[in-house]
Design a protein around this motif. Sequence first.
Motif, short mmCIF file in Angstrom:
data_model
loop_
_atom_site.label_atom_id
_atom_site.label_comp_id
_atom_site.label_asym_id
_atom_site.label_seq_id
_atom_site.Cartn_x
_atom_site.Cartn_y
_atom_site.Cartn_z
N TYR A 191 -40.32 6.63 9.73
CA TYR A 191 -39.76 5.69 10.70
C TYR A 191 -38.24 5.78 10.68
O TYR A 191 -37.63 5.93 9.63
CB TYR A 191 -40.19 4.25 10.36
CG TYR A 191 -41.66 4.01 10.50
CD1 TYR A 191 -42.18 3.41 11.64
CD2 TYR A 191 -42.55 4.41 9.49
CE1 TYR A 191 -43.55 3.20 11.78
CE2 TYR A 191 -43.91 4.20 9.63
CZ TYR A 191 -44.41 3.60 10.77
OH TYR A 191 -45.76 3.41 10.90
N LEU A 192 -37.64 5.68 11.86
CA LEU A 192 -36.20 5.57 11.98
C LEU A 192 -35.86 4.15 12.38
O LEU A 192 -36.51 3.58 13.27
CB LEU A 192 -35.65 6.52 13.04
CG LEU A 192 -35.81 8.03 12.82
CD1 LEU A 192 -35.21 8.79 14.01
CD2 LEU A 192 -35.16 8.48 11.53
N ILE A 193 -34.85 3.57 11.74
CA ILE A 193 -34.34 2.28 12.17
C ILE A 193 -32.82 2.40 12.32
O ILE A 193 -32.13 2.93 11.45
CB ILE A 193 -34.70 1.15 11.18
CG1 ILE A 193 -34.17 -0.20 11.67
CG2 ILE A 193 -34.23 1.44 9.76
CD1 ILE A 193 -34.69 -1.39 10.88
N GLY A 194 -32.33 1.95 13.46
CA GLY A 194 -30.89 1.99 13.71
C GLY A 194 -30.43 0.67 14.27
O GLY A 194 -31.16 -0.01 14.99
N GLU A 195 -29.20 0.32 13.94
CA GLU A 195 -28.62 -0.93 14.44
C GLU A 195 -27.39 -0.61 15.28
O GLU A 195 -26.59 0.25 14.92
CB GLU A 195 -28.22 -1.83 13.27
CG GLU A 195 -27.59 -3.15 13.72
CD GLU A 195 -27.20 -4.01 12.54
OE1 GLU A 195 -27.89 -5.02 12.31
OE2 GLU A 195 -26.22 -3.67 11.85
N SER A 196 -27.26 -1.30 16.42
CA SER A 196 -26.10 -1.16 17.29
C SER A 196 -25.96 0.30 17.74
O SER A 196 -26.91 0.87 18.28
CB SER A 196 -24.85 -1.68 16.58
OG SER A 196 -23.80 -1.88 17.49
N TYR A 197 -24.79 0.95 17.50
CA TYR A 197 -24.70 2.36 17.89
C TYR A 197 -25.74 3.20 17.17
O TYR A 197 -26.14 4.27 17.64
CB TYR A 197 -23.30 2.92 17.63
CG TYR A 197 -23.18 4.34 18.08
CD1 TYR A 197 -22.91 4.64 19.42
CD2 TYR A 197 -23.39 5.40 17.20
CE1 TYR A 197 -22.86 5.95 19.86
CE2 TYR A 197 -23.34 6.72 17.63
CZ TYR A 197 -23.07 6.99 18.97
OH TYR A 197 -23.03 8.29 19.41
N GLY A 198 -26.22 2.71 16.03
CA GLY A 198 -27.29 3.42 15.34
C GLY A 198 -28.54 3.57 16.18
O GLY A 198 -29.37 4.45 15.93
N THR A 199 -28.70 2.72 17.22
CA THR A 199 -29.86 2.87 18.10
C THR A 199 -29.70 4.07 19.02
O THR A 199 -30.68 4.73 19.37
CB THR A 199 -30.08 1.59 18.94
OG1 THR A 199 -28.92 1.32 19.75
CG2 THR A 199 -30.34 0.40 18.03
N THR A 200 -28.46 4.36 19.44
CA THR A 200 -28.20 5.60 20.17
C THR A 200 -28.54 6.79 19.29
O THR A 200 -29.19 7.75 19.72
CB THR A 200 -26.71 5.66 20.59
OG1 THR A 200 -26.42 4.57 21.45
CG2 THR A 200 -26.39 6.97 21.30
N ARG A 201 -28.12 6.71 18.04
CA ARG A 201 -28.34 7.77 17.06
C ARG A 201 -29.84 8.04 16.84
O ARG A 201 -30.31 9.17 16.94
CB ARG A 201 -27.66 7.38 15.75
CG ARG A 201 -27.83 8.32 14.60
CD ARG A 201 -26.98 7.85 13.43
NE ARG A 201 -25.57 8.08 13.67
CZ ARG A 201 -24.59 7.21 13.43
NH1 ARG A 201 -24.87 6.01 12.95
NH2 ARG A 201 -23.33 7.53 13.66
N VAL A 202 -30.61 6.99 16.55
CA VAL A 202 -32.02 7.22 16.21
C VAL A 202 -32.85 7.54 17.44
O VAL A 202 -33.87 8.24 17.34
CB VAL A 202 -32.62 6.02 15.43
CG1 VAL A 202 -31.87 5.80 14.13
CG2 VAL A 202 -32.67 4.75 16.25
N SER A 203 -32.43 7.06 18.61
CA SER A 203 -33.15 7.42 19.84
C SER A 203 -33.05 8.92 20.08
O SER A 203 -34.04 9.58 20.42
CB SER A 203 -32.57 6.65 21.04
OG SER A 203 -32.81 5.27 20.92
N GLY A 204 -31.85 9.47 19.90
CA GLY A 204 -31.68 10.91 20.04
C GLY A 204 -32.34 11.69 18.92
O GLY A 204 -32.92 12.76 19.14
N LEU A 205 -32.27 11.16 17.71
CA LEU A 205 -32.87 11.84 16.56
C LEU A 205 -34.38 11.98 16.70
O LEU A 205 -34.97 12.94 16.20
CB LEU A 205 -32.54 11.09 15.27
CG LEU A 205 -31.22 11.42 14.59
CD1 LEU A 205 -30.92 10.43 13.47
CD2 LEU A 205 -31.24 12.85 14.05
N ALA A 206 -35.02 11.01 17.35
CA ALA A 206 -36.48 11.09 17.51
C ALA A 206 -36.90 12.41 18.15
O ALA A 206 -37.86 13.05 17.71
CB ALA A 206 -36.97 9.91 18.34
N LEU A 207 -36.16 12.83 19.18
CA LEU A 207 -36.49 14.09 19.84
C LEU A 207 -35.92 15.28 19.09
O LEU A 207 -36.57 16.33 18.96
CB LEU A 207 -35.97 14.08 21.28
CG LEU A 207 -36.37 15.30 22.12
CD1 LEU A 207 -37.88 15.34 22.34
CD2 LEU A 207 -35.63 15.32 23.46
#
Length: 496
Positions: A191-207
């Motif tokens: 599982y990836l969890i990201g907060e704030s800009y971390g959500t941009t990070r983990v959304s891209g990391l998923a792919l």
Amino acid sequence: MKKIQLLFLALSFFSSIAIAQKVEIPQDTMVTSSHSVKINGKSIDYTAETGMMPLWNESGTPVASLFYTYYKRKNVNNTEDRPLVISFNGGPGSASVWMHIAYTGPRVLKIDDEGFTVQPYGIKENPHSILDVADIVYVNPVNTGFSRPIPDAEGKVDKERFFGVQADITYLAEWLSTFVTRKNRWLSPKYLIGESYGTTRVSGLALELQNSQWMYLNGVILVSPTEIGIDREGPVEVANRLPYFAAAAWYHKMLPSELQQKDLEELLPEVESYAINELLPVLMKGGFADTEKKKEVAEKMAEYSGIKKEVILQNNMEVPFQYFSKELLRDKEGYTVGRLDSRYKGLDAKNSGDSPDYNSELTSWLHSFTPAINHYLRNDLQFNTDLKYFMFGPVHPWDRSGNNSGEMLRQAMAQNPNLDVLIQSGYFDGATTYFNAKYSMWQLDQSGRMKDRLSFKGYRSGHMMYLRSEDLQKANDDLRGFINNTLPAKDQSAKY
């Protein structure tokens, strides 16, 4: 007198040498310690591993050393059934400190029940940590925490490799592949969890993890998400502000009595419906909207936002966030309200003006987080270094071009039927508002074919909803439920 001058010159000389010396960047180190925590009444034994792990370039030369903290539950015989949660914070440029010692980890800040600083500083056990159901690694991107780039032979740093939306996603996927390999976690649900800009990070990391590292996930958690590249400029963005305005005004008791007496979660759906169905059509017409209709809408906006109708009309219905933070309590108390968490109040030099002098919530958070993380890492986890712990590090200029992280997340979900998404937001967050988070969820998959794999949870706090004691428990329970519910049954096929 001459001896004193000579002594002063000598001290100055040796001090200048000490300052000129470069602090050594550890490239491949690890310290492991054993601990215990009581979660939901049950004692959990675990190891805490903290260290630095290198990132290599194409020729095998280390170009960065990333700092991480890895919590692993003891006495687990089969890690292929044990989830691994990979945690990032945001910024960009923010250390992975906030969720580490205030949300999901086995230790949390000593703060009051609403999240405000108390002294003496420090940490305490987290009785709500998700460590009972998952191991967790907190990753600090380059120039955050103790993580640093490694200069080449000429002393230069390739900033383009690290400091940008796509660059950040690409190198972190490479690093994570190494981490998962070293820790023998390839078989574990991830599982990836990201907060704030971390959500941009983990959304891209998923792919990126799927397509470049062939690593597939079970879930992505977006905490106080950014726009993740989903467009909402113009009237939509302006209309989306109103539900947050209403939440902040409700908290500070600035609404008319008939609205103020409603429960927050009764009030907000009403405001959301008005923003979508009444406000947005008027905003779309701009200067050609009917004058009387604009006045009518401004009156309603004033009721929902707690600020004067005249102010709304003076701003052509577009009240900026910063102005709202200054205006809401201007006449009543003379305080400003926080941007990331509007429960916090600030005190400006002048009551006039169109924006606060400082971010009252961030100042408060740094007050408690900074001493706690520096003491905890060096004393409890025994990681010693002369490097400064960057709460916010030098990562600018940051290349924000080509941000399609939301589309990357959608594509990752489409390719992987086992991948679900949970969104968590605080109602009093004026930076990444809860209603914009809902909007992102609605727009993420236009087909609607995957909406049963997207879920939203709201909390009565701000950007870091977990700082409020009640929401610390609730939000961790929501994470725990999400993880348990997204683990496929044994031998269940990943297929449509």
